[in-house]
Structure formats: structure tokens, C-alpha cells
Design an enzyme around this catalytic site. Structure first.
Site, PDB file in Angstrom:
ATOM      1  N   LYS A  22       0.833  -1.216   0.000  1.00 45.56           N
ATOM      2  CA  LYS A  22       0.000   0.000   0.000  1.00 45.56           C
ATOM      3  C   LYS A  22       0.863   1.260   0.000  1.00 45.56           C
ATOM      4  O   LYS A  22       0.681   2.149  -0.834  1.00 45.56           O
ATOM      5  CB  LYS A  22      -0.883   0.010   1.257  1.00 45.56           C
ATOM      6  CG  LYS A  22      -1.526   1.354   1.544  1.00 45.56           C
ATOM      7  CD  LYS A  22      -2.424   1.316   2.760  1.00 45.56           C
ATOM      8  CE  LYS A  22      -1.764   1.616   4.085  1.00 45.56           C
ATOM      9  NZ  LYS A  22      -1.482   3.013   4.383  1.00 45.56           N
ATOM     10  N   ASN A  23       1.821   1.320   0.944  1.00 48.84           N
ATOM     11  CA  ASN A  23       2.547   2.575   1.127  1.00 48.84           C
ATOM     12  C   ASN A  23       3.556   2.853   0.023  1.00 48.84           C
ATOM     13  O   ASN A  23       4.073   3.967  -0.081  1.00 48.84           O
ATOM     14  CB  ASN A  23       3.194   2.626   2.505  1.00 48.84           C
ATOM     15  CG  ASN A  23       2.137   2.798   3.583  1.00 48.84           C
ATOM     16  OD1 ASN A  23       1.000   3.164   3.284  1.00 48.84           O
ATOM     17  ND2 ASN A  23       2.487   2.517   4.826  1.00 48.84           N
ATOM     18  N   ARG A  92      -4.353  10.910   4.399  1.00 46.07           N
ATOM     19  CA  ARG A  92      -3.247  11.797   4.711  1.00 46.07           C
ATOM     20  C   ARG A  92      -2.123  11.764   3.680  1.00 46.07           C
ATOM     21  O   ARG A  92      -1.446  12.747   3.449  1.00 46.07           O
ATOM     22  CB  ARG A  92      -2.711  11.352   6.065  1.00 46.07           C
ATOM     23  CG  ARG A  92      -2.250  12.445   6.862  1.00 46.07           C
ATOM     24  CD  ARG A  92      -1.682  12.024   8.165  1.00 46.07           C
ATOM     25  NE  ARG A  92      -1.048  13.197   8.720  1.00 46.07           N
ATOM     26  CZ  ARG A  92       0.143  13.613   8.368  1.00 46.07           C
ATOM     27  NH1 ARG A  92       0.849  12.949   7.500  1.00 46.07           N
ATOM     28  NH2 ARG A  92       0.625  14.718   8.896  1.00 46.07           N
ATOM     29  N   ASP A 116      -4.815  12.533  13.063  1.00 47.91           N
ATOM     30  CA  ASP A 116      -5.696  11.389  12.834  1.00 47.91           C
ATOM     31  C   ASP A 116      -5.636  10.468  14.043  1.00 47.91           C
ATOM     32  O   ASP A 116      -5.058  10.824  15.072  1.00 47.91           O
ATOM     33  CB  ASP A 116      -5.359  10.662  11.531  1.00 47.91           C
ATOM     34  CG  ASP A 116      -3.947  10.111  11.503  1.00 47.91           C
ATOM     35  OD1 ASP A 116      -3.333  10.024  12.583  1.00 47.91           O
ATOM     36  OD2 ASP A 116      -3.468   9.774  10.421  1.00 47.91           O
ATOM     37  N   ASP A 304       3.833  -0.060  12.254  1.00 47.10           N
ATOM     38  CA  ASP A 304       2.597  -0.608  11.669  1.00 47.10           C
ATOM     39  C   ASP A 304       2.350  -2.051  12.113  1.00 47.10           C
ATOM     40  O   ASP A 304       1.252  -2.572  11.922  1.00 47.10           O
ATOM     41  CB  ASP A 304       2.646  -0.549  10.137  1.00 47.10           C
ATOM     42  CG  ASP A 304       2.615   0.882   9.625  1.00 47.10           C
ATOM     43  OD1 ASP A 304       2.216   1.773  10.386  1.00 47.10           O
ATOM     44  OD2 ASP A 304       2.999   1.106   8.455  1.00 47.10           O
ATOM     45  N   VAL A 326       7.175   5.992  17.343  1.00 52.67           N
ATOM     46  CA  VAL A 326       6.932   6.702  16.087  1.00 52.67           C
ATOM     47  C   VAL A 326       5.646   7.532  16.119  1.00 52.67           C
ATOM     48  O   VAL A 326       5.658   8.714  15.772  1.00 52.67           O
ATOM     49  CB  VAL A 326       6.942   5.718  14.891  1.00 52.67           C
ATOM     50  CG1 VAL A 326       6.735   6.463  13.572  1.00 52.67           C
ATOM     51  CG2 VAL A 326       8.259   4.938  14.848  1.00 52.67           C
TER      52      VAL A 326
HETATM   53  N1  EPU Z   1       6.743  13.949  11.713  1.00 46.20           N
HETATM   54  C1  EPU Z   1       6.932  15.242  12.111  1.00 46.20           C
HETATM   55  N2  EPU Z   1       7.070  16.199  11.148  1.00 46.20           N
HETATM   56  C2  EPU Z   1       7.050  15.917   9.813  1.00 46.20           C
HETATM   57  C3  EPU Z   1       6.858  14.569   9.417  1.00 46.20           C
HETATM   58  C4  EPU Z   1       6.712  13.598  10.393  1.00 46.20           C
HETATM   59  O1  EPU Z   1       6.943  15.533  13.299  1.00 46.20           O
HETATM   60  O2  EPU Z   1       7.187  16.826   8.987  1.00 46.20           O
HETATM   61  C5  EPU Z   1       6.565  12.898  12.736  1.00 46.20           C
HETATM   62  C6  EPU Z   1       5.182  12.248  12.671  1.00 46.20           C
HETATM   63  O3  EPU Z   1       4.238  13.018  13.377  1.00 46.20           O
HETATM   64  C7  EPU Z   1       5.428  10.898  13.277  1.00 46.20           C
HETATM   65  C8  EPU Z   1       6.843  10.586  12.829  1.00 46.20           C
HETATM   66  O4  EPU Z   1       7.443  11.824  12.468  1.00 46.20           O
HETATM   67  O5  EPU Z   1       5.361  10.981  14.661  1.00 46.20           O
HETATM   68  C9  EPU Z   1       6.924   9.605  11.689  1.00 46.20           C
HETATM   69  O6  EPU Z   1       6.247  10.079  10.567  1.00 46.20           O
HETATM   70  P1  EPU Z   1       6.636   9.688   9.084  1.00 46.20           P
HETATM   71  O7  EPU Z   1       6.693  10.937   8.279  1.00 46.20           O
HETATM   72  O8  EPU Z   1       7.814   8.790   9.088  1.00 46.20           O
HETATM   73  O9  EPU Z   1       5.364   8.813   8.664  1.00 46.20           O
HETATM   74  P2  EPU Z   1       4.333   9.094   7.493  1.00 46.20           P
HETATM   75  O10 EPU Z   1       5.037   9.376   6.226  1.00 46.20           O
HETATM   76  O11 EPU Z   1       3.295  10.045   7.964  1.00 46.20           O
HETATM   77  C10 EPU Z   1       4.329   6.589   6.746  1.00 46.20           C
HETATM   78  C11 EPU Z   1       3.293   5.520   6.498  1.00 46.20           C
HETATM   79  C12 EPU Z   1       2.730   5.043   7.831  1.00 46.20           C
HETATM   80  C13 EPU Z   1       3.881   4.478   8.647  1.00 46.20           C
HETATM   81  C14 EPU Z   1       4.971   5.557   8.837  1.00 46.20           C
HETATM   82  C15 EPU Z   1       6.197   5.058   9.576  1.00 46.20           C
HETATM   83  C16 EPU Z   1       2.322   6.065   4.381  1.00 46.20           C
HETATM   84  C17 EPU Z   1       1.150   6.532   3.612  1.00 46.20           C
HETATM   85  N3  EPU Z   1       2.210   6.063   5.694  1.00 46.20           N
HETATM   86  O12 EPU Z   1       3.663   7.651   7.411  1.00 46.20           O
HETATM   87  O13 EPU Z   1       1.819   4.010   7.527  1.00 46.20           O
HETATM   88  O14 EPU Z   1       3.389   4.078   9.904  1.00 46.20           O
HETATM   89  O15 EPU Z   1       5.387   6.036   7.539  1.00 46.20           O
HETATM   90  O16 EPU Z   1       6.717   3.949   8.945  1.00 46.20           O
HETATM   91  O17 EPU Z   1       3.336   5.696   3.810  1.00 46.20           O
HETATM   92  C18 EPU Z   1      -0.154   2.716   7.789  1.00 46.20           C
HETATM   93  O18 EPU Z   1       0.126   2.180   6.699  1.00 46.20           O
HETATM   94  O19 EPU Z   1      -1.064   2.298   8.530  1.00 46.20           O
HETATM   95  C19 EPU Z   1       0.628   3.892   8.220  1.00 46.20           C
HETATM   96  C20 EPU Z   1       0.228   4.705   9.188  1.00 46.20           C
END
Ligand code: EPU
Length: 419
Positions: A22-23, A92, A116, A304, A326
């Protein structure tokens, strides 16, 4: 609304085929916006998040055609710059269009995603990275609006290896002028997949899969075809389910190297794991032993898979400690699991899990994709009937969840929700 109805306990056994990630799919779809021509994606999972992303792309002016697990995206026409609130709040990952739109059009207007069910999820690192490349942002009326001349390659040091920030900056850098270096970059396999696709389309990216990614900007990308990497989170969910139900399950079409730490932890819990070429067999007899587990960016233990692991440990012989590093609110489903007889106490970002002999079926509500899947898994282990409400969350991320579980012998079905 529908609910998952599970009659437990049951022991999973047999083979399950793993879908495309998915991601990875969502980001590759977004990356297709940077290609003025046709992009063909194969092994695309049939999940509702992919349908939503297709809507986002169509709203932006791309054409998206689906034929089974193949997706053809054509962004050669005029693109528009706005990703609206209705779509961004539903998913998101839509925020990932920011970098590609800025790089291709020089402007973008994207609704702020907000928080969320798994916590507050700011985008400060995305914006800071793009600003350093020359973009200017304003935020007004719930939208972030960006404008830029051609983006310029720069060095960016991320304060945390954020998946989304790495992807947004990386995609923008591909069409920027000159060299960009992202330090402390995320290394998740889905990012490696994104880089592999972009390189096929003519990008120059090095250091893929390491914390330092080097991108030499190009003027234009070309049409390309790419098969999505196997979903390590889906695979990990079935592996954990096999252990939790004391079963014998073979994951087919998966990438064992992407699952190394989860498999190691399952071995520590007492499972027997046989790794093969694109296959993993997971066998378990008896209750798991206790484990201490900490979630971290890849190659650490994935956040996850924390919820399904919590279900497994809720039946361990003794007490375990699980630390979530995380996402701040990823323990929200613990109260639901406790309704099923688990003994879990949350203190800040630690959960203390006292194993019980057997969970007991109950009506529960799924707050998000991963917690939803975990509660279904709880139902497989529990005695009696479990109903997991808000099934829609699970369908966002798990392809044919009911069919795949039924194929492994689970008593599970989807029914109209009673509440
Ligand atoms: N964060 C910040 N500032 C930013 C970006 C992130 O503070 O500008 C923080 C977030 O709030 C969080 C942490 O950094 O606490 C990690 O966030 P990250 O950016 O790594 O995650 P994401 O890109 O929002 C993706 C996946 C998630 C997965 C995470 C970690 C997608 C669409 N989503 O999220 O997947 O848990 O990476 O591996 O790729 C899921 O599939 O259920 C899911 C939530």
C-alpha cells in the site's frame, strides 16, 4: 457500515499470497504526476486507499485506468494545482503531491492534513525541506500554498528519518536544478521502491536504502513501468497471526529481507521460521514467550506491526513491555483489546502487557487500519464471537482480508454492522 465477524478460536494454516505494498503504491501513484506520459504500475493492491489516491490524481487532471492489479496513469495533460480538503482529510498520504506539483508546475495548493487516530502528524519537515530548495509557503484557510521558480538542489539534514518528508523532498529534488543530498533519510523498502521507479523514469538517484540519498536533478522524466514491492506490513500481519493462533502459515510472494526484525522477534517468541526465495514459513506450537519490543524507523521494528504484536503478546506466558516511538497515539486500541480480556496498561509511550491464557470474543471498534487488523487477529485467538466495527479502516490497507484469512481456515466474514 460493515463489521468483521469472527468465530474463534481458530488455528491458521496454509499458504497466503502477499499483495503489492500500500505505502509504496500510493507514493508511486503520486510520482506519476511528475511524468508527462504514461506510467504503468503492476501488482497494485485492490484497497480503498488506492481508489482514493486515484480520485486525488483525477482531481489534479491525470487520467487513471485500472485493469485488475495493473494501473495506468497518464499525466500528460494540463494538471491543476489543488488537492482539496475532502480528499486530503480522507487520506493523509495526499500531502505527498506537494513536492511533485511544485517541481512540475511551480505551484501547489494542498489542504493541511490535520491529525488522525494515531496522533498529531505535522508536516514541518516536508515544508522546511522544500523551502530550502526555494519554495515559498503560506498557510491560509486550512490550505498550504506553495510557489517556486525551478527548485534548486540543496543539502538537507532531517531531524528524524520521516518517511513522508524524505519522499516529498526526494520527488521534488528529482526535477530540481543541480545536486540534492538528503541526510538522515528514511530507508523503508517503500522508499527504495519509489527510487527504483524514479530511476527507471530517468531520475539520477544514488544511495538508495542508505541514510544519505543523493539526487542529481533532471529536466524531465519519461514514461516507465514498474511492479510494486511486496507489502511487508501485510506479510508481517499474517506471520504474527500464524504465531498468535499457534498455526502453520507460508507467506508466498513476499520479500523476507524486508521482514527480518519482525521474523527475528517471532523466533524469540518461540516460532519456527523457514526463509526461502520469496517465501517464509511460520510455525508455532504453544503460547509465546514474553518479549520486549521497541518501534523504530526501518530497519527497526515497524510501528505498523505494533498493534498485531500487542495481540500476540497479550497471550504470552508472562509480562512484556512494548515501546512506541513513532506515533504518539498508537495505543488507542488498547482499551478495545482489554475489552477482549487482555491485561494491558499504558504509561506514556510504553505498554505493559500481562499475558493471559485466552482472549474472549467481544464487540470492539477499529480506530485505524493496523489496529483494526490487530483486533480481527484478536478475534481469531479469542474464545467465542468477536465483532470488529468500522471495518472500512481495514479495507483501506488489506487486500481481500476476509478471503485470505478464510483461505487459511479462519471463521471470519463481513456483515452489515449492528451498531
Ligand atoms: N513527523 C513530524 N514532522 C514531519 C513529518 C513527520 O513531526 O514533517 C513525525 C510524525 O508526526 C510521526 C513521525 O514523524 O510521529 C513519523 O512520521 P513519518 O513521516 O515517518 O510517517 P508518514 O510518512 O506520515 C508513513 C506511512 C505510515 C507508517 C509511517 C512510519 C504512508 C502513507 N504512511 O507515514 O503508515 O506508519 O510512515 O513507517 O506511507 C499505515 O500504513 O497504517 C501507516 C500509518
Amino acid at each position: 457500515m460493515r463489521s468483521y465477524v469472527i468465530d474463534g478460536p481458530c488455528r491458521l494454516s496454509g499458504e497466503v499470497r502477499i499483495s503489492g505494498a500500500k505505502n509504496s503504491t500510493l507514493k508511486l501513484m503520486v510520482a506519476a504526476l511528475m511524468v508527462p506520459g504514461e506510467v504503468v504500475l503492476e501488482r497494485v493492491p485492490q484497497i480503498t486507499d488506492v481508489d482514493l489516491m486515484a480520485e486525488v490524481l483525477e482531481q489534479l487532471g491525470a487520467s487513471v485506468q485500472r485493469d485488475g492489479s495493473r494501473l495506468v496513469i497518464d499525466s500528460s495533460g494540463d494538471l491543476c494545482e489543488e488537492a482539496p480538503y475532502e480528499l486530503v482529510t480522507k487520506m493523509r498520504a495526499s500531502i505527498q503531491v506537494l513536492g511533485p506539483l511544485l517541481a512540475r508546475l511551480g505551484h501547489a495548493r494542498v489542504a493541511m492534513p490535520g491529525g488522525d487516530a494515531i496522533g498529531s502528524r505535522p508536516i514541518d519537515m516536508h515544508l522546511r525541506g522544500l523551502e530550502r530548495m526555494g519554495a515559498r509557503f503560506t498557510t491560509e484557510h486550512g490550505y498550504v500554498e506553495g510557489a517556486s521558480e525551478r527548485l534548486q538542489g540543496v543539502n538537507t539534514l532531517l531531524e528524524f528519518p520521516s518517511v513522508g518528508a524524505t519522499e516529498n523532498i526526494l520527488m521534488a529534488a528529482v526535477l530540481a536544478q543541480g545536486r540534492s543530498v538528503i541526510e538522515n533519510a528514511a530507508r523503508e523498502p517503500e522508499i527504495q521502491d519509489l527510487c527504483a521507479f524514479l530511476n527507471k523514469a530517468g531520475a539520477h538517484i544514488e544511495g538508495v536504502g542508505t541514510p544519505t540519498i543523493i539526487i542529481d536533478g533532471v529536466d524531465e522524466l519519461q514514461p516507465a513501468k514498474h511492479a510494486i514491492v511486496p507489502d511487508r506490513i501485510e506479510a508481517g500481519t499474517y506471520a504474527i497471526a500464524a504465531v498468535a493462533t499457534q498455526g502453520d502459515v507460508t507467506l508466498v510472494d513476499c520479500e523476507p529481507a524486508h521482514l527480518e526484525l519482525p521474523l527475528m522477534k517471532l523466533e524469540d517468541a518461540g516460532a519456527q521460521i523457514d526463509r526461502g526465495d520469496g517465501r517464509v514459513r511460520v510455525r508455532m506450537e504453544g503460547r509465546p514467550t514474553t518479549l520486549d519490543l521497541v518501534t523504530l524507523p526501518f530497519p527497526g521494528f515497524p510501528t505498523d506491526l505494533q498493534p498485531p504484536m500487542m495481540v500476540l503478546l497479550s497471550q504470552a506466558r508472562g509480562s512484556s513491555i512494548l515501546t512506541e516511538n513513532v506515533f504518539e497515539s498508537r495505543f488507542l486500541f488498547v482499551d478495545e483489546l482489554n475489552r477482549m480480556g487482555a491485561h494491558i496498561r499504558v504509561e506514556g509511550h510504553h505498554a505493559v502487557i500481562r499475558g493471559v491464557e485466552q482472549l474472549s470474543g467481544a464487540p470492539v471498534r477499529s480506530p485505524d487500519i493496523r489496529a483494526g487488523a490487530a483486533l480481527v487477529l484478536g478475534g481469531l485467538c479469542a474464545d467465542g464471537r468477536t465483532e470488529v466495527y468500522d471495518a472500512g479502516h481495514i479495507e483501506r490497507g488489506y487486500e481481500r482480508f476476509v478471503d485470505k484469512l478464510s483461505g487459511l481456515g479462519a471463521g471470519v466474514k463481513l456483515e452489515p454492522a449492528r451498531y
